[in-house]
Motif scaffolding. Structure first.
Motif, PDB file in Angstrom:
ATOM      1  N   ARG A 144       0.834  -1.202   0.000  1.00  0.00           N
ATOM      2  CA  ARG A 144       0.000   0.000   0.000  1.00  0.00           C
ATOM      3  C   ARG A 144       0.865   1.247   0.000  1.00  0.00           C
ATOM      4  O   ARG A 144       1.900   1.302   0.661  1.00  0.00           O
ATOM      5  CB  ARG A 144      -0.901   0.045   1.242  1.00  0.00           C
ATOM      6  CG  ARG A 144      -1.787  -1.171   1.435  1.00  0.00           C
ATOM      7  CD  ARG A 144      -2.722  -0.992   2.616  1.00  0.00           C
ATOM      8  NE  ARG A 144      -2.011  -0.734   3.866  1.00  0.00           N
ATOM      9  CZ  ARG A 144      -2.624  -0.552   5.037  1.00  0.00           C
ATOM     10  NH1 ARG A 144      -3.937  -0.599   5.104  1.00  0.00           N
ATOM     11  NH2 ARG A 144      -1.926  -0.343   6.127  1.00  0.00           N
ATOM     12  N   VAL A 145       0.420   2.251  -0.735  1.00  0.00           N
ATOM     13  CA  VAL A 145       0.993   3.595  -0.669  1.00  0.00           C
ATOM     14  C   VAL A 145      -0.055   4.477   0.003  1.00  0.00           C
ATOM     15  O   VAL A 145      -1.237   4.437  -0.371  1.00  0.00           O
ATOM     16  CB  VAL A 145       1.333   4.127  -2.064  1.00  0.00           C
ATOM     17  CG1 VAL A 145       1.915   5.539  -1.974  1.00  0.00           C
ATOM     18  CG2 VAL A 145       2.322   3.194  -2.767  1.00  0.00           C
ATOM     19  N   VAL A 146       0.369   5.263   0.995  1.00  0.00           N
ATOM     20  CA  VAL A 146      -0.580   6.054   1.768  1.00  0.00           C
ATOM     21  C   VAL A 146      -0.200   7.531   1.742  1.00  0.00           C
ATOM     22  O   VAL A 146       0.942   7.895   1.452  1.00  0.00           O
ATOM     23  CB  VAL A 146      -0.655   5.556   3.231  1.00  0.00           C
ATOM     24  CG1 VAL A 146      -1.022   4.083   3.283  1.00  0.00           C
ATOM     25  CG2 VAL A 146       0.655   5.811   3.983  1.00  0.00           C
ATOM     26  N   ALA A 147      -1.183   8.372   2.050  1.00  0.00           N
ATOM     27  CA  ALA A 147      -0.951   9.806   2.182  1.00  0.00           C
ATOM     28  C   ALA A 147      -1.971  10.349   3.165  1.00  0.00           C
ATOM     29  O   ALA A 147      -3.014   9.733   3.401  1.00  0.00           O
ATOM     30  CB  ALA A 147      -1.072  10.506   0.837  1.00  0.00           C
ATOM     31  N   GLU A 148      -1.669  11.523   3.752  1.00  0.00           N
ATOM     32  CA  GLU A 148      -2.585  12.104   4.733  1.00  0.00           C
ATOM     33  C   GLU A 148      -2.713  13.604   4.518  1.00  0.00           C
ATOM     34  O   GLU A 148      -2.312  14.404   5.352  1.00  0.00           O
ATOM     35  CB  GLU A 148      -2.157  11.786   6.178  1.00  0.00           C
ATOM     36  CG  GLU A 148      -0.726  11.316   6.366  1.00  0.00           C
ATOM     37  CD  GLU A 148       0.303  12.432   6.271  1.00  0.00           C
ATOM     38  OE1 GLU A 148       0.109  13.497   6.885  1.00  0.00           O
ATOM     39  OE2 GLU A 148       1.294  12.237   5.557  1.00  0.00           O
ATOM     40  N   PRO A 149      -3.317  14.021   3.377  1.00  0.00           N
ATOM     41  CA  PRO A 149      -3.535  15.451   3.171  1.00  0.00           C
ATOM     42  C   PRO A 149      -4.506  16.020   4.191  1.00  0.00           C
ATOM     43  O   PRO A 149      -5.373  15.312   4.713  1.00  0.00           O
ATOM     44  CB  PRO A 149      -4.123  15.514   1.758  1.00  0.00           C
ATOM     45  CG  PRO A 149      -4.755  14.184   1.555  1.00  0.00           C
ATOM     46  CD  PRO A 149      -3.872  13.215   2.278  1.00  0.00           C
ATOM     47  N   ASP A 150      -4.349  17.305   4.452  1.00  0.00           N
ATOM     48  CA  ASP A 150      -5.273  18.020   5.328  1.00  0.00           C
ATOM     49  C   ASP A 150      -6.691  17.868   4.781  1.00  0.00           C
ATOM     50  O   ASP A 150      -6.929  17.994   3.584  1.00  0.00           O
ATOM     51  CB  ASP A 150      -4.865  19.497   5.377  1.00  0.00           C
ATOM     52  CG  ASP A 150      -5.555  20.262   6.494  1.00  0.00           C
ATOM     53  OD1 ASP A 150      -6.807  20.320   6.488  1.00  0.00           O
ATOM     54  OD2 ASP A 150      -4.859  20.841   7.340  1.00  0.00           O
ATOM     55  N   LEU A 151      -7.630  17.596   5.661  1.00  0.00           N
ATOM     56  CA  LEU A 151      -9.015  17.380   5.239  1.00  0.00           C
ATOM     57  C   LEU A 151      -9.596  18.610   4.551  1.00  0.00           C
ATOM     58  O   LEU A 151     -10.527  18.497   3.740  1.00  0.00           O
ATOM     59  CB  LEU A 151      -9.866  16.995   6.454  1.00  0.00           C
ATOM     60  CG  LEU A 151     -11.198  16.298   6.188  1.00  0.00           C
ATOM     61  CD1 LEU A 151     -10.989  14.978   5.445  1.00  0.00           C
ATOM     62  CD2 LEU A 151     -11.934  16.047   7.504  1.00  0.00           C
ATOM     63  N   ARG A 152      -9.035  19.797   4.839  1.00  0.00           N
ATOM     64  CA  ARG A 152      -9.520  21.026   4.202  1.00  0.00           C
ATOM     65  C   ARG A 152      -8.999  21.184   2.781  1.00  0.00           C
ATOM     66  O   ARG A 152      -9.502  22.019   2.024  1.00  0.00           O
ATOM     67  CB  ARG A 152      -9.071  22.249   5.024  1.00  0.00           C
ATOM     68  CG  ARG A 152      -9.564  22.272   6.463  1.00  0.00           C
ATOM     69  CD  ARG A 152      -8.809  23.342   7.236  1.00  0.00           C
ATOM     70  NE  ARG A 152      -7.370  23.052   7.263  1.00  0.00           N
ATOM     71  CZ  ARG A 152      -6.426  23.948   7.560  1.00  0.00           C
ATOM     72  NH1 ARG A 152      -6.762  25.204   7.822  1.00  0.00           N
ATOM     73  NH2 ARG A 152      -5.155  23.592   7.571  1.00  0.00           N
TER      74      ARG A 152
END
Length: 274
Positions: free
Chosen positions: A227-235
């Protein structure tokens, strides 16, 4: 930053910056017993990691920009030398890939060559809103050196499209990052942070095309990664839309120390379906 409506064309979404947790502690939760975010992918293996993010080393060719000037009579610190390898399988030797928008490659950052450019990008208001690294070059330099002096679990890179640097990337071992405390990390999960440097390169589909290409490159080069993951700001609606267009799926909302984030996942098993 007000975000445009992502319902129009996700493939043309503008990625000003999909940055790390500005607190510098990535995904570390201060109270694991009272998280409000949903735990993602509960079938994964929870991985405990040290409090401090562990980080990288790079290597590359000739200078493409001026070195930072220093006051007369003061010695410049010794340049950080590339490690023999990193914990991602050798990003520096992955080479170029063909993408729908041109020939692209990831080039590990060298401070003496790239600091001026990366610092300029970090001072773009659209980028600074999410990366929070605006200000003097020393702020960006400290951020880069923390990775370059680390153990190779995070590699800061320039994205070179048809010979021109146009984006900044951080490729990191998410399972070795404090982020692993806030989702059900699996061994060899790889994370991505990205910013598109120039305003002219935003809003025309480059981000989505490159995200898909780089995620698939990671899966191709790192056979242990599922898996490749990312966590951009929800805004950051344009960034989330770009990830969706690039074949990532929305997994969960997670609470990080300095932001509420959208956990985005590109699965090896689904890569030919999304």
């Amino acid at each position: 930053m007000s975000a445009p409506d992502a319902s129009a064309d996700a493939g043309a979404a503008s990625i000003a910056g999909i940055g790390p947790d500005p607190s510098g502690t990535a995904g570390r939760s201060t109270d694991t017993g009272s998280r409000t975010g949903r735990q993602a992918d509960d079938d994964g293996l929870g991985v405990r990691v040290p409090d401090q993010r562990r980080v990288l080393s790079p290597r590359e060719e000739s200078n493409t920009g001026p070195a930072r000037s220093r006051p007369e009579g003061t010695a410049a610190p010794a340049p950080l030398q590339p490690a023999a390898d990193d914990l991602l399988g050798g990003v520096a030797v992955w080479g170029p890939i063909v993408t729908p928008v041109g020939m692209f490659r990831l080039t590990p950052v060298r401070i003496e060559r790239d600091l001026l450019l990366v610092s300029r990008w970090m001072n773009d208001p659209a980028v600074a809103a999410f990366w929070e690294l605006a200000g003097s070059q020393s702020i960006t330099e400290e951020h880069l050196r923390a990775q370059l002096a680390g153990d190779g679990s995070s590699v800061p890179c320039l994205g070179i499209l048809d010979g021109t640097p146009m984006s900044y990337w951080e490729i990191y071992r998410a399972d070795l990052d404090p982020l692993a405390r806030d989702y059900a990390a699996r061994p060899d999960d790889i994370g991505i942070h990205i910013l598109i440097g120039g305003a002219a390169d935003r809003g025309r589909g480059l981000g989505s095309a490159l995200l898909r290409a780089v995620a698939d490159l990671l899966l191709d080069r790192r056979s242990a990664c599922a898996r490749v993951v990312a966590e951009p700001d929800l805004r950051n609606i344009p960034s989330i839309a770009a990830f969706l267009s690039a074949g990532f799926r929305f997994s969960a909302e997670i609470d990080l120390p300095a932001k509420r984030a959208a956990l985005m996942v590109r699965d090896r098993s689904l890569r030919h379906l999304l």
